[in-house]
Design a protein around this motif. Sequence first.
Motif, mmCIF file in Angstrom:
data_model
loop_
_atom_site.group_PDB
_atom_site.id
_atom_site.type_symbol
_atom_site.label_atom_id
_atom_site.label_comp_id
_atom_site.label_asym_id
_atom_site.label_seq_id
_atom_site.Cartn_x
_atom_site.Cartn_y
_atom_site.Cartn_z
ATOM 1 N N ARG A 127 4.495 -1.598 5.328
ATOM 2 C CA ARG A 127 3.764 -1.400 4.072
ATOM 3 C C ARG A 127 3.321 -2.727 3.480
ATOM 4 O O ARG A 127 2.167 -2.889 3.087
ATOM 5 C CB ARG A 127 4.631 -0.651 3.050
ATOM 6 C CG ARG A 127 4.645 0.846 3.210
ATOM 7 C CD ARG A 127 5.165 1.530 1.951
ATOM 8 N NE ARG A 127 6.507 1.112 1.604
ATOM 9 C CZ ARG A 127 7.612 1.679 2.069
ATOM 10 N NH1 ARG A 127 7.519 2.671 2.940
ATOM 11 N NH2 ARG A 127 8.798 1.257 1.699
ATOM 12 N N ARG A 128 4.249 -3.671 3.412
ATOM 13 C CA ARG A 128 3.865 -4.918 2.745
ATOM 14 C C ARG A 128 2.952 -5.768 3.621
ATOM 15 O O ARG A 128 2.149 -6.533 3.103
ATOM 16 C CB ARG A 128 5.087 -5.711 2.303
ATOM 17 C CG ARG A 128 5.955 -6.312 3.385
ATOM 18 C CD ARG A 128 7.071 -7.114 2.716
ATOM 19 N NE ARG A 128 7.819 -7.920 3.645
ATOM 20 C CZ ARG A 128 8.984 -7.575 4.171
ATOM 21 N NH1 ARG A 128 9.509 -6.405 3.847
ATOM 22 N NH2 ARG A 128 9.612 -8.364 5.001
ATOM 23 N N PHE A 129 3.020 -5.614 4.930
ATOM 24 C CA PHE A 129 2.093 -6.345 5.785
ATOM 25 C C PHE A 129 0.753 -5.636 5.863
ATOM 26 O O PHE A 129 -0.259 -6.256 6.162
ATOM 27 C CB PHE A 129 2.670 -6.511 7.193
ATOM 28 C CG PHE A 129 3.589 -7.690 7.317
ATOM 29 C CD1 PHE A 129 3.205 -8.804 8.031
ATOM 30 C CD2 PHE A 129 4.817 -7.694 6.698
ATOM 31 C CE1 PHE A 129 4.042 -9.898 8.132
ATOM 32 C CE2 PHE A 129 5.669 -8.776 6.797
ATOM 33 C CZ PHE A 129 5.278 -9.889 7.518
ATOM 34 N N GLY A 130 0.763 -4.357 5.555
ATOM 35 C CA GLY A 130 -0.492 -3.605 5.585
ATOM 36 C C GLY A 130 -1.378 -3.888 4.396
ATOM 37 O O GLY A 130 -2.574 -3.672 4.435
ATOM 38 N N HIS A 131 -0.769 -4.379 3.300
ATOM 39 C CA HIS A 131 -1.578 -4.746 2.136
ATOM 40 C C HIS A 131 -1.002 -6.024 1.554
ATOM 41 O O HIS A 131 -0.416 -6.052 0.491
ATOM 42 C CB HIS A 131 -1.630 -3.626 1.090
ATOM 43 C CG HIS A 131 -0.289 -3.090 0.692
ATOM 44 N ND1 HIS A 131 0.571 -3.760 -0.154
ATOM 45 C CD2 HIS A 131 0.342 -1.944 1.024
ATOM 46 C CE1 HIS A 131 1.666 -3.039 -0.336
ATOM 47 N NE2 HIS A 131 1.549 -1.945 0.373
ATOM 48 N N ALA A 132 -1.227 -7.127 2.263
ATOM 49 C CA ALA A 132 -0.648 -8.411 1.878
ATOM 50 C C ALA A 132 -1.331 -9.061 0.696
ATOM 51 O O ALA A 132 -1.095 -10.215 0.397
ATOM 52 C CB ALA A 132 -0.694 -9.375 3.074
#
Length: 243
Positions: A127-132
């Motif tokens: 999740r956090r790498f998908g919307h950095a």
Amino acid sequence: MTEQTSAQAAGPRVLFVEDDDVIREATQLALERVGFAVTAVPDGLRGLEAFRSGRPDIALLDVMVPGMDGVSLCRRIRDESTVPVILLSARADSIDVVLGLEAGADDYVTKPFDVSVLVARLRAVMRRFGHAAGPADRTAGEPEGGADDGPLRFGDLEVDTEGMEVRRDGTLIALTPTEMRLLLEFSAAPGTVLSRDKLLERVWDYGWGGDTRVVDVHVQRLRTKIGQDRIETVRGFGYKLRA
């Protein structure tokens, strides 16, 4: 044991390096059931080969594997890519955990683990790498004035929250997505002390809390890139970005 690759290709691609046949096969099946596409290998050398040939979305590495240990493999991956890395460690207090984080790992899970916990951690990282983009998807803590006001500046440090670039003295600095999100949290509230628990919640998506060593090691890695004196330790409370 030969490399095992999931027949499913739609979900996030996971490179899983684990030398224990039972753990490797059971974990692969469990991850596939919830939608991951898994390439599972039994040693670090084949792990590096599989990483280079398959370019996974995330790497899940056991620390103690033959050929090339998980920490060394993490370091090799980090030299070539910012793909997220989670380590598996048999002991929560192992020095290998800290070494792995210093080598560039984004998180770790202690063995033996519950598969549901592992899946939650994988999804949190994805999740956090998908919307950095950090502040752009938060409901609070947005930098005053928004991204239209241009890059944020703190002395010789320039943080472009729109282009996701950081410069020091005009020189572009290479940050991993986790380091970038951490810096975005600090730059959204310069001079404000952020506790380790708050950073775990915002950057690592740990609403339930977690090991604060993850925060400490990443702050130290960030300091080496943006300047040791830029992030101040407030003993007993946390960290703050010097405005």
